[in-house]
Design a protein around this motif. Structure first.
Motif, PDB file in Angstrom:
ATOM      1  N   GLU A  45       0.841  -1.194   0.000  1.00 34.36           N
ATOM      2  CA  GLU A  45       0.000   0.000   0.000  1.00 34.36           C
ATOM      3  C   GLU A  45       0.876   1.244   0.000  1.00 34.36           C
ATOM      4  O   GLU A  45       1.924   1.280   0.646  1.00 34.36           O
ATOM      5  CB  GLU A  45      -0.930   0.027   1.216  1.00 34.36           C
ATOM      6  N   ILE A  46       0.427   2.262  -0.739  1.00 31.34           N
ATOM      7  CA  ILE A  46       1.108   3.553  -0.746  1.00 31.34           C
ATOM      8  C   ILE A  46       0.339   4.465   0.204  1.00 31.34           C
ATOM      9  O   ILE A  46      -0.830   4.760  -0.038  1.00 31.34           O
ATOM     10  CB  ILE A  46       1.151   4.150  -2.161  1.00 31.34           C
ATOM     11  N   PRO A  47       0.966   4.904   1.297  1.00 30.86           N
ATOM     12  CA  PRO A  47       0.262   5.732   2.280  1.00 30.86           C
ATOM     13  C   PRO A  47      -0.191   7.068   1.689  1.00 30.86           C
ATOM     14  O   PRO A  47       0.226   7.457   0.591  1.00 30.86           O
ATOM     15  CB  PRO A  47       1.310   5.937   3.375  1.00 30.86           C
ATOM     16  N   ILE A  48      -1.011   7.778   2.433  1.00 33.64           N
ATOM     17  CA  ILE A  48      -1.508   9.063   1.955  1.00 33.64           C
ATOM     18  C   ILE A  48      -0.350  10.035   1.735  1.00 33.64           C
ATOM     19  O   ILE A  48       0.668   9.981   2.411  1.00 33.64           O
ATOM     20  CB  ILE A  48      -2.551   9.672   2.916  1.00 33.64           C
ATOM     21  N   ARG A  49      -0.521  10.876   0.726  1.00 34.01           N
ATOM     22  CA  ARG A  49       0.404  11.971   0.430  1.00 34.01           C
ATOM     23  C   ARG A  49       1.851  11.509   0.279  1.00 34.01           C
ATOM     24  O   ARG A  49       2.779  12.148   0.760  1.00 34.01           O
ATOM     25  CB  ARG A  49       0.285  13.060   1.494  1.00 34.01           C
ATOM     26  N   SER A  50       2.018  10.397  -0.380  1.00 36.04           N
ATOM     27  CA  SER A  50       3.366   9.873  -0.596  1.00 36.04           C
ATOM     28  C   SER A  50       3.417   9.209  -1.963  1.00 36.04           C
ATOM     29  O   SER A  50       2.436   9.184  -2.704  1.00 36.04           O
ATOM     30  CB  SER A  50       3.744   8.875   0.502  1.00 36.04           C
ATOM     31  N   GLY A  51       4.580   8.683  -2.309  1.00 36.92           N
ATOM     32  CA  GLY A  51       4.738   8.004  -3.581  1.00 36.92           C
ATOM     33  C   GLY A  51       5.635   6.802  -3.455  1.00 36.92           C
ATOM     34  O   GLY A  51       6.412   6.672  -2.497  1.00 36.92           O
ATOM     35  N   ARG A  52       5.536   5.921  -4.416  1.00 35.88           N
ATOM     36  CA  ARG A  52       6.404   4.752  -4.451  1.00 35.88           C
ATOM     37  C   ARG A  52       6.578   4.319  -5.893  1.00 35.88           C
ATOM     38  O   ARG A  52       5.663   4.462  -6.720  1.00 35.88           O
ATOM     39  CB  ARG A  52       5.811   3.615  -3.622  1.00 35.88           C
ATOM     40  N   SER A 223       1.746   8.466  -7.114  1.00 36.65           N
ATOM     41  CA  SER A 223       1.565   9.357  -5.971  1.00 36.65           C
ATOM     42  C   SER A 223       0.121   9.297  -5.517  1.00 36.65           C
ATOM     43  O   SER A 223      -0.802   9.360  -6.339  1.00 36.65           O
ATOM     44  CB  SER A 223       1.913  10.796  -6.360  1.00 36.65           C
ATOM     45  N   THR A 224      -0.084   9.156  -4.213  1.00 32.84           N
ATOM     46  CA  THR A 224      -1.431   9.316  -3.654  1.00 32.84           C
ATOM     47  C   THR A 224      -1.651  10.817  -3.477  1.00 32.84           C
ATOM     48  O   THR A 224      -1.041  11.453  -2.619  1.00 32.84           O
ATOM     49  CB  THR A 224      -1.570   8.582  -2.317  1.00 32.84           C
ATOM     50  N   CYS A 225      -2.502  11.373  -4.305  1.00 33.06           N
ATOM     51  CA  CYS A 225      -2.669  12.824  -4.409  1.00 33.06           C
ATOM     52  C   CYS A 225      -2.999  13.452  -3.058  1.00 33.06           C
ATOM     53  O   CYS A 225      -3.844  12.928  -2.317  1.00 33.06           O
ATOM     54  CB  CYS A 225      -3.758  13.149  -5.417  1.00 33.06           C
ATOM     55  N   ASP A 241      -6.967  22.532   3.686  1.00 34.85           N
ATOM     56  CA  ASP A 241      -6.173  21.307   3.641  1.00 34.85           C
ATOM     57  C   ASP A 241      -7.104  20.102   3.745  1.00 34.85           C
ATOM     58  O   ASP A 241      -7.735  19.882   4.786  1.00 34.85           O
ATOM     59  CB  ASP A 241      -5.170  21.306   4.790  1.00 34.85           C
ATOM     60  N   PRO A 242      -7.202  19.282   2.676  1.00 29.46           N
ATOM     61  CA  PRO A 242      -8.182  18.190   2.655  1.00 29.46           C
ATOM     62  C   PRO A 242      -7.651  16.863   3.183  1.00 29.46           C
ATOM     63  O   PRO A 242      -8.020  15.800   2.679  1.00 29.46           O
ATOM     64  CB  PRO A 242      -8.527  18.097   1.171  1.00 29.46           C
ATOM     65  N   VAL A 243      -6.796  16.909   4.190  1.00 29.62           N
ATOM     66  CA  VAL A 243      -6.171  15.676   4.666  1.00 29.62           C
ATOM     67  C   VAL A 243      -7.210  14.651   5.120  1.00 29.62           C
ATOM     68  O   VAL A 243      -6.971  13.431   5.052  1.00 29.62           O
ATOM     69  CB  VAL A 243      -5.169  15.986   5.805  1.00 29.62           C
ATOM     70  N   GLU A 244      -8.388  15.116   5.540  1.00 25.74           N
ATOM     71  CA  GLU A 244      -9.397  14.180   6.042  1.00 25.74           C
ATOM     72  C   GLU A 244      -9.999  13.315   4.938  1.00 25.74           C
ATOM     73  O   GLU A 244     -10.647  12.291   5.225  1.00 25.74           O
ATOM     74  CB  GLU A 244     -10.525  14.940   6.762  1.00 25.74           C
ATOM     75  N   VAL A 245      -9.791  13.685   3.668  1.00 27.75           N
ATOM     76  CA  VAL A 245     -10.323  12.866   2.574  1.00 27.75           C
ATOM     77  C   VAL A 245      -9.190  12.184   1.797  1.00 27.75           C
ATOM     78  O   VAL A 245      -9.367  11.784   0.648  1.00 27.75           O
ATOM     79  CB  VAL A 245     -11.202  13.700   1.622  1.00 27.75           C
ATOM     80  N   CYS A 246      -8.025  12.061   2.429  1.00 24.05           N
ATOM     81  CA  CYS A 246      -6.893  11.365   1.817  1.00 24.05           C
ATOM     82  C   CYS A 246      -6.851   9.905   2.278  1.00 24.05           C
ATOM     83  O   CYS A 246      -7.046   9.627   3.472  1.00 24.05           O
ATOM     84  CB  CYS A 246      -5.586  12.055   2.186  1.00 24.05           C
ATOM     85  N   ARG A 247      -6.583   9.006   1.344  1.00 30.10           N
ATOM     86  CA  ARG A 247      -6.575   7.571   1.646  1.00 30.10           C
ATOM     87  C   ARG A 247      -5.430   6.892   0.896  1.00 30.10           C
ATOM     88  O   ARG A 247      -4.950   7.414  -0.116  1.00 30.10           O
ATOM     89  CB  ARG A 247      -7.919   6.941   1.250  1.00 30.10           C
ATOM     90  N   PRO A 248      -5.003   5.714   1.322  1.00 31.41           N
ATOM     91  CA  PRO A 248      -3.944   4.982   0.612  1.00 31.41           C
ATOM     92  C   PRO A 248      -4.470   4.342  -0.666  1.00 31.41           C
ATOM     93  O   PRO A 248      -5.686   4.257  -0.892  1.00 31.41           O
ATOM     94  CB  PRO A 248      -3.521   3.914   1.623  1.00 31.41           C
TER      95      PRO A 248
END
Length: 284
Positions: A45-52, A223-225, A241-248
């Motif tokens: 899984e790619i966590p929120i706000r990150s990339g792999r 990237s998880t946008c 800041d929409p961090v509450e709607v960010c998911r992996p």
């Protein structure tokens, strides 16, 4: 219909046509549907706000999944052995569509020009066109980036998709200059009445997936946008800041049974001889 009407109608059809754009739907349909003939070789899984970044060998399938609910992902693809050959969003938009789905292909840059992957699965295939003209999986827009963000807001933010992709590809020896225009997976977009790009809330639900068959050995990066499901504006009125709607986003890579690959061959390079008339002419 008059001759003139027929001519105009022909000119508004798809501009690019030809046998080279035809896809063996029986072959790729079999690859996408016969999931019993697969072996899982990688999963994460790619966590929120990150990339792999990760590799997918030729003849394998890569599946992207919305594991916890709607989430947009920005995808880059390179030839694993030659990163100068990479996904070409603009030409894919012309050869396939502005929004892609099953049996469409993602094409590489010149002078290589061949399909890097073919889409074999898309649970949002039936989304179609919504009331506002939105469609999913677009090649229209590109990745969000800290340079535009600084220009629009005067603030720095280091976890836009461009930055996430830059960090993701560093272990593979690539740099910011290798990050390129993306496929916006799970993203719902279109052009409004002013012919301007819009982004809507991602329609994906838990378990939706987008699946690609690797035509050659590829390096993928996602990237998880930081906009998450894009239900909150990133700029302008109502933005926060929409961090509450960010998911992996989940990633799975499968080896395909040889029986399912009967009739498949990796695509070759274009037969164009090159040189662009820069060589000496025979009559000179």
């Amino acid at each position: 219909m008059s001759t003139e009407s027929t001519r105009v109608a022909a000119l508004t059809e798809a501009a690019y046509k030809g046998q080279a754009l035809e896809v063996d739907r029986e072959l790729y349909g079999r690859i996408g549907e016969r999931t019993d003939g697969r072996t899982l070789v990688d999963s994460f899984e790619i966590p929120i706000r990150s990339g792999r970044a990760w590799t997918v060998p030729a003849g394998h399938v890569c599946r992207l999944l919305t594991v916890d609910g709607p989430q947009v992902g920005d995808l880059n693809i390179w030839n694993l052995h030659n990163p100068r050959e990479r996904f070409w969003a603009a030409r894919t938009r012309q050869l396939q569509a502005a929004h892609v789905t099953r049996f469409d292909r993602l094409w590489s840059t010149l002078p290589y020009l061949r399909p890097l992957v073919t889409i074999t699965g898309d649970t949002l295939e039936g989304y179609g066109v919504d009331a506002e003209g939105g469609r999913v999986h677009d090649t229209l827009g590109t990745r969000c980036d800290p340079y535009v963000n600084r220009m629009l807001t005067g603030e720095d933010f280091d976890y836009h998709c461009h930055s996430n992709l830059v960090r993701a590809v560093r272990p593979f020896g690539l740099t910011e200059f290798d990050v390129h225009d993306v496929l916006n997976v799970f993203q719902c977009t279109g052009l409004n009445d002013e012919d301007k790009y819009f982004m809507k809330t991602c329609p994906a639900q838990v378990g939706d997936y987008f699946e690609m068959f690797a035509e050659i050995d590829v390096l993928m990066a996602l990237s998880t946008c930081p906009g998450g499901d894009l239900s909150v504006p990133m700029w302008g009125d109502g933005a926060h800041d929409p961090v509450e709607v960010c998911r992996p986003i989940g990633v799975e890579v499968y080896r395909i049974d040889d029986e399912l690959l009967a009739g498949w061959e990796a695509p070759g390079l274009p037969e164009y001889a090159g040189a662009h008339a820069l060589r000496e002419q025979p009559w000179a």
